[in-house]
Design a protein around this motif. Structure first.
Motif, PDB file in Angstrom:
ATOM      1  N   ARG A 265       1.181  -4.581   3.946  1.00 32.01           N
ATOM      2  CA  ARG A 265      -0.020  -4.466   4.776  1.00 32.01           C
ATOM      3  C   ARG A 265       0.162  -5.227   6.081  1.00 32.01           C
ATOM      4  O   ARG A 265       0.768  -6.291   6.114  1.00 32.01           O
ATOM      5  N   ARG A 266      -0.400  -4.687   7.142  1.00 35.15           N
ATOM      6  CA  ARG A 266      -0.362  -5.340   8.453  1.00 35.15           C
ATOM      7  C   ARG A 266      -1.442  -6.418   8.501  1.00 35.15           C
ATOM      8  O   ARG A 266      -2.353  -6.448   7.674  1.00 35.15           O
TER       9      ARG A 266
ATOM     10  N   ASP B 209      -4.913  -5.062   8.587  1.00 34.93           N
ATOM     11  CA  ASP B 209      -5.308  -4.530   7.279  1.00 34.93           C
ATOM     12  C   ASP B 209      -5.722  -5.657   6.335  1.00 34.93           C
ATOM     13  O   ASP B 209      -6.715  -5.540   5.614  1.00 34.93           O
TER      14      ASP B 209
ATOM     15  N   THR C 233       0.845  -1.190   0.000  1.00 35.47           N
ATOM     16  CA  THR C 233       0.000   0.000   0.000  1.00 35.47           C
ATOM     17  C   THR C 233       0.881   1.242   0.000  1.00 35.47           C
ATOM     18  O   THR C 233       1.979   1.233   0.559  1.00 35.47           O
TER      19      THR C 233
ATOM     20  N   ASP D  28      -9.142  -6.971   7.376  1.00 32.13           N
ATOM     21  CA  ASP D  28     -10.219  -6.055   7.014  1.00 32.13           C
ATOM     22  C   ASP D  28     -10.524  -6.097   5.525  1.00 32.13           C
ATOM     23  O   ASP D  28     -11.690  -6.053   5.119  1.00 32.13           O
ATOM     24  N   LEU D  29      -9.492  -6.186   4.701  1.00 30.34           N
ATOM     25  CA  LEU D  29      -9.702  -6.218   3.257  1.00 30.34           C
ATOM     26  C   LEU D  29     -10.341  -7.525   2.792  1.00 30.34           C
ATOM     27  O   LEU D  29     -11.207  -7.521   1.924  1.00 30.34           O
TER      28      LEU D  29
END
Length: 146
Positions: free
Chosen positions: A42-43, A46, A32, A49-50
């Motif tokens: 991305r963590r 993250d 990102t 969530d995606l």
């Protein structure tokens, strides 16, 4: 996921599966771009969530519970039911006892606070809702970090 109904995973194995799953998602989703123009990976939060779906542990535990319901309702003459109810004979090997499938299932049901699961299993609709609840409960990253 083939045969995941029969898996008995240790915490170390569960973590390895989660790491591999997140690695695949990171590869698919890509890095990102931040406000300052730098790129970063991305963590875990993250990625969760995606994706918006339960992780591999939630999927495998719900499949295991689904299989338990199927085996509990099947006839006594079926081979899977006989293996499920069978008691092995002979001496046990020296050392720590192996993880048993039924112990793992009972632990999952205890974590979900299901007391009388043998009665719940007989009602397919209640059992189906319990299995889908297990997928959400066990398949969330936020639950595992607590």
């Amino acid at each position: 996921m083939y045969g995941c109904e029969a898996w008995t995973l240790t915490l170390k194995e569960e973590n390895k599966l989660l790491v591999a799953e997140r690695k695949i998602y990171r590869k698919i989703l890509g890095p990102t771009k931040q406000v300052d123009g730098a790129w970063r990976f991305r963590r875990n939060v993250d990625v969760e969530d995606l994706v918006g779906e339960p992780n591999i542990i939630g999927e495998s535990k719900s499949a295991r519970l689904r299989w338990l319901g199927h085996v509990e309702r099947m006839g006594e003459d079926r081979a899977a039911k006989r293996a499920y109810l069978g008691q092995p004979t002979g001496r046990r090997p020296i050392g720590r006892p192996r993880y048993r499938w039924l112990d793992e299932v009972r632990k999952d049901l205890c974590d979900m606070q299901v007391a009388d699961w043998r009665l719940v299993v007989q009602d397919r609709n209640n059992w189906r809702s319990l299995v889908s609840e297990a997928k959400i409960q066990f398949g969330s990253l936020s639950r595992r970090s607590n």
